[in-house]
Design a protein around this motif. Sequence first.
Motif, short mmCIF file in Angstrom:
data_model
loop_
_atom_site.label_atom_id
_atom_site.label_comp_id
_atom_site.label_asym_id
_atom_site.label_seq_id
_atom_site.Cartn_x
_atom_site.Cartn_y
_atom_site.Cartn_z
N LEU A 189 -6.67 3.85 10.06
CA LEU A 189 -6.47 5.27 10.32
C LEU A 189 -6.45 5.92 8.95
CD1 LEU A 189 -3.60 5.20 12.99
CD2 LEU A 189 -6.04 4.75 13.28
N ARG A 190 -7.39 6.83 8.71
CA ARG A 190 -7.57 7.39 7.37
C ARG A 190 -7.89 8.87 7.46
NH1 ARG A 190 -12.68 8.61 7.68
NH2 ARG A 190 -14.26 7.17 8.43
N ALA A 191 -7.92 9.50 6.30
CA ALA A 191 -8.27 10.92 6.23
C ALA A 191 -9.68 11.13 6.81
CB ALA A 191 -8.24 11.39 4.78
N HIS B 298 1.61 16.46 9.12
CA HIS B 298 0.97 15.56 10.08
C HIS B 298 -0.31 16.23 10.53
CE1 HIS B 298 2.60 18.23 13.20
NE2 HIS B 298 3.80 18.06 12.65
N GLU C 281 -10.68 9.77 16.80
CA GLU C 281 -9.61 10.49 16.13
C GLU C 281 -8.29 10.24 16.87
OE1 GLU C 281 -10.22 14.76 14.78
OE2 GLU C 281 -8.94 15.06 16.54
N TRP D 136 -5.99 11.72 11.98
CA TRP D 136 -6.59 10.62 11.26
C TRP D 136 -7.93 10.33 11.91
CZ3 TRP D 136 -1.32 9.70 12.66
CH2 TRP D 136 -0.45 9.40 11.62
N SER D 137 -8.90 9.97 11.12
CA SER D 137 -10.11 9.37 11.68
C SER D 137 -9.79 7.91 11.94
CB SER D 137 -11.28 9.49 10.71
OG SER D 137 -11.76 10.82 10.68
N VAL E 113 -2.71 6.24 4.90
CA VAL E 113 -3.66 5.30 5.49
C VAL E 113 -2.83 4.24 6.23
CG1 VAL E 113 -5.42 3.55 5.00
CG2 VAL E 113 -5.36 5.68 3.68
N TRP F 136 -2.42 18.55 8.01
CA TRP F 136 -1.63 17.72 7.08
C TRP F 136 -1.01 18.57 5.98
CZ3 TRP F 136 -0.09 12.96 8.02
CH2 TRP F 136 -0.82 12.17 8.90
N ILE G 95 -2.86 12.07 2.75
CA ILE G 95 -2.86 11.62 4.14
C ILE G 95 -2.65 10.11 4.14
CG2 ILE G 95 -4.22 11.41 6.26
CD1 ILE G 95 -5.63 14.02 5.41
N ALA H 89 0.04 5.23 15.29
CA ALA H 89 0.44 6.61 15.04
C ALA H 89 1.88 6.86 15.51
CB ALA H 89 -0.52 7.57 15.74
#
Length: 175
Positions: free
Chosen positions: A18-20, A66, A81, A69-70, A10, A61, A8, A116
């Motif tokens: 924005l990360r997994a 896609h 999110e 992202w947290s 970053v 994902w 995923i 995003a």
Amino acid sequence: MTALAADIPVIETERLVLRAPKMADFPAFADHCASDRATFSTGRLTRAQAWREFASAAGAWALQGHGAWSIADKDDTYLGEIAILHPAEFPEVELGWTVMAPAEGKGIAFEAAQAALRWAFGVRGLATLVSYITPGNKRSIALAERVGAVWDAEAALPEGETANDSVVYRHRGRA
């Protein structure tokens, strides 16, 4: 970190990462989903329903390239999110967002949505996305417009929904 999380991307912005999604994010997500704040996103959900929503968006994902992202600040505090999703009931790929109460009104969703969208149109090469928004959700409509989306009265709605349930705002890539 699992192999999936490593895949995923970053994305860092001025204030955000924005990360997994991580297990540590789930309690805040579940609390949000159980509150009145979820009225315009998931609707109020039990903890089990919130888990399915959280895991499904993260797992997209692996299936679609896609997903969710947290949104975290630079100290890794979970703020919400941002997601690019295409669940079975959606006729098109959607850009969706949810921010936790402490993050609301600070431009967090706007900054995350811009990042995003850049990724979706640049890296993924998508030409268009939509945001399905509950008609009374004035804050989300304002955010969609602020990031450049326009109301698309001709767009198909999610399966089983009517214009009373969703309006569609279209995001177009910059050609």
